[in-house]
Design an enzyme around this catalytic site. Structure first.
Site, mmCIF file in Angstrom:
data_model
loop_
_atom_site.group_PDB
_atom_site.id
_atom_site.type_symbol
_atom_site.label_atom_id
_atom_site.label_comp_id
_atom_site.label_asym_id
_atom_site.label_seq_id
_atom_site.Cartn_x
_atom_site.Cartn_y
_atom_site.Cartn_z
ATOM 1 N N TYR A 60 -14.519 21.774 -11.420
ATOM 2 C CA TYR A 60 -14.997 20.526 -12.027
ATOM 3 C C TYR A 60 -16.205 20.034 -11.216
ATOM 4 C CZ TYR A 60 -14.528 15.520 -13.214
ATOM 5 O OH TYR A 60 -14.743 14.227 -13.597
ATOM 6 N N LYS A 114 -5.739 12.490 -17.600
ATOM 7 C CA LYS A 114 -5.805 13.336 -18.809
ATOM 8 C C LYS A 114 -4.468 13.306 -19.563
ATOM 9 C CE LYS A 114 -9.767 14.290 -16.975
ATOM 10 N NZ LYS A 114 -10.934 13.523 -17.338
ATOM 11 N N ARG A 128 0.822 -1.221 0.000
ATOM 12 C CA ARG A 128 0.000 0.000 0.000
ATOM 13 C C ARG A 128 0.858 1.275 0.000
ATOM 14 N NH1 ARG A 128 -2.721 1.183 4.710
ATOM 15 N NH2 ARG A 128 -2.875 -1.012 5.117
ATOM 16 N N ASP A 152 -6.195 22.624 -8.626
ATOM 17 C CA ASP A 152 -6.353 21.580 -9.639
ATOM 18 C C ASP A 152 -5.604 22.085 -10.865
ATOM 19 O OD1 ASP A 152 -7.142 19.959 -11.746
ATOM 20 O OD2 ASP A 152 -9.137 19.589 -10.907
HETATM 21 C C1 LIG Z 1 -10.146 19.560 -14.259
HETATM 22 C C2 LIG Z 1 -10.415 18.149 -13.814
HETATM 23 N N1 LIG Z 1 -10.038 17.781 -12.585
HETATM 24 C C3 LIG Z 1 -10.268 16.553 -12.129
HETATM 25 C C4 LIG Z 1 -10.884 15.598 -12.912
HETATM 26 C C5 LIG Z 1 -11.167 14.250 -12.335
HETATM 27 O O1 LIG Z 1 -10.276 13.290 -12.797
HETATM 28 P P1 LIG Z 1 -10.682 11.750 -12.783
HETATM 29 O O2 LIG Z 1 -11.655 11.560 -13.899
HETATM 30 O O3 LIG Z 1 -9.382 11.049 -12.981
HETATM 31 O O4 LIG Z 1 -11.292 11.447 -11.465
HETATM 32 C C6 LIG Z 1 -11.289 15.932 -14.206
HETATM 33 C C7 LIG Z 1 -11.959 14.926 -15.058
HETATM 34 O O5 LIG Z 1 -12.546 15.234 -16.085
HETATM 35 C C8 LIG Z 1 -11.057 17.245 -14.664
HETATM 36 O O6 LIG Z 1 -11.455 17.640 -15.882
#
Ligand SMILES: Cc1ncc(COP(=O)(O)O)c(C=O)c1O
Length: 397
Positions: A112, A209, A59, A184
């Site tokens: 998001y 992404k 882990r 983010d």
């Molecule tokens: C700006 C942003 N942050 C976080 C996420 C979340 O990522 P995950 O889909 O890997 O949970 C996304 C997903 O589309 C996103 O566009």
């Protein structure tokens, strides 16, 4: 001492210490739950260093994870990188590591959607209150800070509406009140915005992404500075966050081509965005690298480049016309993601359903485009035909 290596070289060498790669070019996929020790001394050493990349228990990670964590810190900065099964887990665990019942957090209004939902549905239940703020608030963020505000969360550019935030100003003001600043940073990836040079304490990536880059793995990361690393790491570990070495291996492989991929995404997206800006169906383009995007001046000041993701506001449209546009696309698929090699398109008729701090007044619906690595002329022809279908519905009404 600051690492002076040029970025493209760093992307190739990051995390490739022989300790992790065992002389292979790529660190092997090391799977483990149990790590075994031959002596009490060995076991004691592993226990004492378990938080510092000693093999201890699955882990805590294996050499595959340690290589990727090192690579992320070398590229994005900070002193450590925690791994999560997806970007959403990175966001929720970062926030949970720094709040308790009775606290208050500040969340950007253009976050998001699941980030907002986490605040409204999970934090609220724990007695943590969220205030949403206008992404362009600047110095006035000071007025929203309360004695119990513990976290300021930014996402720049914002999801869908793409406002670029003044990160250094917001971070400076938050720090005056000892607030932890989280960002983010997914749009910039670890290479186009250096969060720790702009006052961020914890930088989050949906590695799903551009880091993975091939639309086939879910993964999240959070890099932290000295101030926050121990608490982030330990709390995330205690909340059981761990990742598959296979996924981490693929992320590490994606990382190696991140620079060249982003440059091509940038070139393609700017070409398509400039074409869109001239179209009669388009009110304005919200591409951080173009002046028509809110916060473009912060993009110019703080970012090293862009990528394939931006939005465009149409002059008019309705569900039927948008459906006609979307249904016939040849090269753009509809999908709730971005950052892979392929082009994607999403329509949003009402961005205000996700806004509470300040409503947006847009002429028409918004299209979010991810411009992939296809030939731009093919993509432009596809959009042109899409507009013909949109117009056919609108003029028939
Ligand atoms: C700006 C942003 N942050 C976080 C996420 C979340 O990522 P995950 O889909 O890997 O949970 C996304 C997903 O589309 C996103 O566009």
């Amino acid at each position: 001492m600051a690492d002076k290596k040029a970025l493209d070289t760093k992307i190739i060498t990051a995390g490739r210490s022989k300790k992790w790669t065992q002389q292979l070019v790529n660190p092997p996929v090391s799977r483990a739950s149990t790590i075994v020790f031959d002596s009490v001394e060995e076991m004691k050493h592993a226990t004492a260093n378990r938080a510092n990349k000693a093999l201890f228990y699955g882990r805590r990670g294996t050499n595959t994870h340690f290589a990727f964590q090192d690579a992320m810190v070398e590229l994005e900065g900070g002193v450590g990188c925690a791994l999560y099964p997806c970007g959403t887990a990175a966001i929720s665990n970062a926030i949970l590591s720094f709040v308790k019942t009775g606290d208050h957090i500040l969340m950007v209004d253009g976050a998001y959607e699941p980030t907002r939902d986490f605040c409204d549905k999970v934090l609220a239940k724990m007695g943590v209150e969220t205030t949403y703020y206008d992404p362009m608030i600047g110095e006035e963020i000071r007025d929203l800070i309360r004695p119990n505000t513990t976290v300021l969360f930014l996402e720049s550019p914002c999801s869908i509406t793409m406002e670029v935030q003044d990160v250094p100003t917001l971070a400076r003001i938050a720090h005056e009140s000892d607030i932890v600043v989280m960002l983010d940073n997914t749009w910039a990836s670890p290479i186009n915005f250096q969060p720790f040079e702009h006052g961020v304490d914890i930088s989050i990536q949906a590695a799903t992404k551009y880091i993975v880059g091939h639309s086939d793995v879910m993964l999240g990361t959070a890099t932290a500075n000295e101030r926050c690393w121990d608490q982030l790491r330990e709390h995330s570990y205690l909340m059981g966050q761990c990742t598959s070495p296979d996924d981490v291996y693929l992320a590490m492989r994606g990382l190696r081509t991140l620079g060249v991929r982003l440059r091509q995404h940038q070139e393609n997206s700017l070409k398509v965005a400039r074409w869109l800006a001239e179209r009669p169906e388009v009110d304005h383009v919200r591409h951080p690298a173009l002046p028509s995007c809110e916060g473009h001046e912060f993009y110019l000041r703080d970012f090293k480049g862009c990528n394939g993701l931006f939005s465009v506001v149409l002059n008019r449209g309705n569900t039927e016309a948008l459906t006609a546009l979307l249904d016939g696309m040849e090269h753009f698929s509809m999908g709730y993601s971005w950052g892979g090699f392929e082009s994607l398109i999403l329509a949003s008729e009402d961005v205000n359903k996700l806004r509470t701090a300040k409503k947006k007044h847009f002429a028409g619906p918004i299209l979010r485009l991810h411009i992939g690595l296809e030939d731009c002329d093919d993509l432009i022809r596809d959009l042109e035909k899409g507009f013909e279908r949109l117009n056919a519905v609108l003029t028939a009404e």
